[in-house]
Design a protein around this motif. Structure first.
Motif, PDB file in Angstrom:
ATOM      1  N   ARG A 180      -1.268   9.286   5.983  1.00 33.99           N
ATOM      2  CA  ARG A 180      -2.429   8.560   5.856  1.00 33.99           C
ATOM      3  C   ARG A 180      -3.179   9.240   4.598  1.00 33.99           C
ATOM      4  O   ARG A 180      -4.406   9.105   4.407  1.00 33.99           O
ATOM      5  CB  ARG A 180      -3.355   8.482   6.957  1.00 33.99           C
ATOM      6  N   LEU A 240      -5.824   7.399   2.725  1.00 32.35           N
ATOM      7  CA  LEU A 240      -7.359   7.210   3.141  1.00 32.35           C
ATOM      8  C   LEU A 240      -8.061   8.558   3.187  1.00 32.35           C
ATOM      9  O   LEU A 240      -9.143   8.833   3.918  1.00 32.35           O
ATOM     10  CB  LEU A 240      -7.322   6.901   4.707  1.00 32.35           C
ATOM     11  N   LEU A 258     -14.917   2.883   9.726  1.00 30.63           N
ATOM     12  CA  LEU A 258     -14.158   2.815   8.701  1.00 30.63           C
ATOM     13  C   LEU A 258     -12.554   2.880   9.105  1.00 30.63           C
ATOM     14  O   LEU A 258     -11.767   1.815   8.939  1.00 30.63           O
ATOM     15  CB  LEU A 258     -14.411   3.442   7.335  1.00 30.63           C
ATOM     16  N   THR A 316      -9.833   0.088   9.267  1.00 28.80           N
ATOM     17  CA  THR A 316      -8.606  -0.160   8.575  1.00 28.80           C
ATOM     18  C   THR A 316      -7.219  -0.181   9.770  1.00 28.80           C
ATOM     19  O   THR A 316      -6.341  -0.909   9.332  1.00 28.80           O
ATOM     20  CB  THR A 316      -8.232   1.246   7.795  1.00 28.80           C
ATOM     21  N   GLU A 317      -7.578   0.460  10.814  1.00 24.69           N
ATOM     22  CA  GLU A 317      -6.437   0.195  11.928  1.00 24.69           C
ATOM     23  C   GLU A 317      -6.272  -1.219  12.367  1.00 24.69           C
ATOM     24  O   GLU A 317      -5.373  -1.743  12.572  1.00 24.69           O
ATOM     25  CB  GLU A 317      -6.933   1.287  13.048  1.00 24.69           C
ATOM     26  N   ARG A 337      -6.957  -3.882  10.731  1.00 23.60           N
ATOM     27  CA  ARG A 337      -6.598  -4.990   9.918  1.00 23.60           C
ATOM     28  C   ARG A 337      -5.056  -5.027   9.978  1.00 23.60           C
ATOM     29  O   ARG A 337      -4.607  -6.103   9.686  1.00 23.60           O
ATOM     30  CB  ARG A 337      -6.913  -4.150   8.542  1.00 23.60           C
ATOM     31  N   GLU A 338      -4.313  -3.954  10.876  1.00 21.24           N
ATOM     32  CA  GLU A 338      -2.924  -3.928  10.875  1.00 21.24           C
ATOM     33  C   GLU A 338      -2.501  -4.808  12.219  1.00 21.24           C
ATOM     34  O   GLU A 338      -1.314  -4.765  12.384  1.00 21.24           O
ATOM     35  CB  GLU A 338      -2.310  -2.616  10.944  1.00 21.24           C
ATOM     36  N   ASN A 346      -7.189  -5.902  -0.526  1.00 17.73           N
ATOM     37  CA  ASN A 346      -8.045  -6.873   0.830  1.00 17.73           C
ATOM     38  C   ASN A 346      -9.515  -6.602   0.391  1.00 17.73           C
ATOM     39  O   ASN A 346     -10.113  -6.121  -0.131  1.00 17.73           O
ATOM     40  CB  ASN A 346      -7.721  -6.456   2.059  1.00 17.73           C
ATOM     41  N   LEU A 351     -11.772  -4.956   2.132  1.00 14.26           N
ATOM     42  CA  LEU A 351     -12.285  -3.629   2.059  1.00 14.26           C
ATOM     43  C   LEU A 351     -12.173  -3.222   0.611  1.00 14.26           C
ATOM     44  O   LEU A 351     -12.956  -2.103   0.182  1.00 14.26           O
ATOM     45  CB  LEU A 351     -11.616  -2.831   3.183  1.00 14.26           C
ATOM     46  N   GLY A 352     -10.984  -3.405   0.084  1.00 18.33           N
ATOM     47  CA  GLY A 352     -10.734  -2.741  -1.493  1.00 18.33           C
ATOM     48  C   GLY A 352     -11.680  -3.387  -2.326  1.00 18.33           C
ATOM     49  O   GLY A 352     -11.604  -2.685  -3.581  1.00 18.33           O
ATOM     50  N   PHE A 363      -8.943   1.561  -2.072  1.00 15.41           N
ATOM     51  CA  PHE A 363      -7.832   1.414  -1.325  1.00 15.41           C
ATOM     52  C   PHE A 363      -6.677   0.654  -2.353  1.00 15.41           C
ATOM     53  O   PHE A 363      -6.950  -0.022  -3.363  1.00 15.41           O
ATOM     54  CB  PHE A 363      -7.705   0.435  -0.076  1.00 15.41           C
TER      55      PHE A 363
END
Ligand SMILES: CC(C)(COP(=O)(O)OP(=O)(O)OC[C@H]1O[C@@H](n2cnc3c(N)ncnc32)[C@H](O)[C@@H]1OP(=O)(O)O)[C@@H](O)C(=O)NCCC(=O)NCCS
Length: 203
Positions: free
Chosen positions: A32, A35, A103, A107-108, A110-111, A181, A183-184, A189
Motif C-alpha cells: 500500500r 497510499l 479515507l 479506499t478499501e 471502493r474495491e 477515480n 477520489l483521485g 491516487f
C-alpha cells in the motif's frame, strides 16, 4: 565443488501457520505504498495495520523458514486488514486520525464491487525472477476456486510495467484503465489498470 539444490518453495495460508512472526507482518504492511501520503511510511503502516491482519487472506511464500513474498486477497467482504479507528487516532490525533481512517475506509470500500480481488503481491528484492510471484498467483487462483469464484481481478498501476507483464503472461486481460477515480480528483491516487483472469479457461 557440489551444487546444493535450493530448498523447495512452500506456499502457506497465513492462518495455517502456528505463529506468523513480526517479519512477516512487516512485509505485509509494507504494501500500500501508493497510499503513503495518508498512511505514512512503512513503520507507520506497520503500527496502523499489523494488529488487524486477517491471516486467512494472505498467502506466504517460504524457502526453509525464510518468508520471501506474499499475495493478499479480498472476498466476501473481508480483506487482509480490518483495522479499527483506534490505531489511527493514537498515531495522528483525533481529528487527523479520524480523517485518515475515513479515507482508508473509503479506499478499501471502493474495491468491494470486485468478487475475488488480488489486493497485494510482493516478493522481496533478492528473490525475484525465480517464479515466486507466479507460484503465489497460482495458489491464489486455487483459493479463489475454493471460495466459489470463477475469476480473479486486480488493479495495477499503469507505470508498473514489470507487474503488468507478469499478469499478462499468467493470463490476465485488461478490462479498463481508470485514469482517476473520483477520489483521485482531490488526492494523488495513481492511475490504474483493472485486469481480470478467468479461472476456467486455463484449467
Ligand atoms: C512484480 C513482482 C511481484 C514479481 O515477482 P517475481 O517473483 O520476480 O515474479 P516471477 O519470478 O514469478 O516472474 C517475473 C519474471 O521472471 C520470470 N521467471 C520466472 N521464473 C524464473 C526463473 N526460474 N528464472 C528466470 N526467470 C524466471 C517470469 O517468466 C517473469 O518474466 P516476465 O517479467 O517476462 O513476465 C515483484 O517484482 C515485486 O514484488 N515488485 C514490487 C511489488 C509490486 O509491484 N507488486 C505488484 C503490485 S500490483
Amino acid at each position: 565443488m557440489t551444487d546444493i539444490a535450493p530448498a523447495p518453495l512452500r506456499i502457506a495460508l497465513g492462518s495455517s501457520l502456528p505463529e506468523p512472526d513480526e517479519s512477516i507482518a512487516r512485509m505485509i504492511t509494507s504494501g500500500r505504498s501508493s497510499l503513503a501520503f495518508f498512511l505514512g511510511d512503512e513503520a507507520c503502516r506497520y503500527r496502523l495495520l499489523a494488529a488487524s491482519i486477517n491471516w486467512d487472506r494472505i498467502l506466504i511464500a517460504y524457502r526453509d523458514c525464510t518468508p520471501l513474498g506474499y499475495a493478499a486477497f479480498k472476498h466476501h467482504w473481508r480483506g487482509p486488514f480490518s483495522p479499527g479507528a483506534g490505531p489511527f487516532l493514537r498515531e495522528f490525533g483525533r481529528l487527523r486520525g479520524a480523517a485518515r481512517y475515513l479515507l482508508f475506509a473509503l479506499t478499501e470500500g471502493r474495491e468491494w464491487y470486485y468478487g475475488f480481488y488480488l489486493y497485494g503481491l510482493h516478493v522481496i528484492k533478492h528473490a525475484r525472477h525465480q517464479g515466486i510471484a507466479s507460484a503465489l498467483l497460482s495458489a491464489t487462483f486455487d483459493q479463489a476456486g475454493r471460495a466459489g469464484y470463477d475469476r480473479v481481478e486486480l488493479e495495477v498501476q499503469v507505470k508498473n510495467q514489470r507487474a503488468r507483464r507478469l499478469y499478462e503472461h499468467l493470463g490476465f486481460i485488461r478490462v479498463r484503465t481508470t485514469p482517476l477515480n473520483w477520489l483521485g480528483r482531490f488526492l494523488p491516487f495513481p492511475s490504474v489498470i483493472n485486469m481480470r483472469r478467468t479461472l476456467k479457461s486455463l484449467q
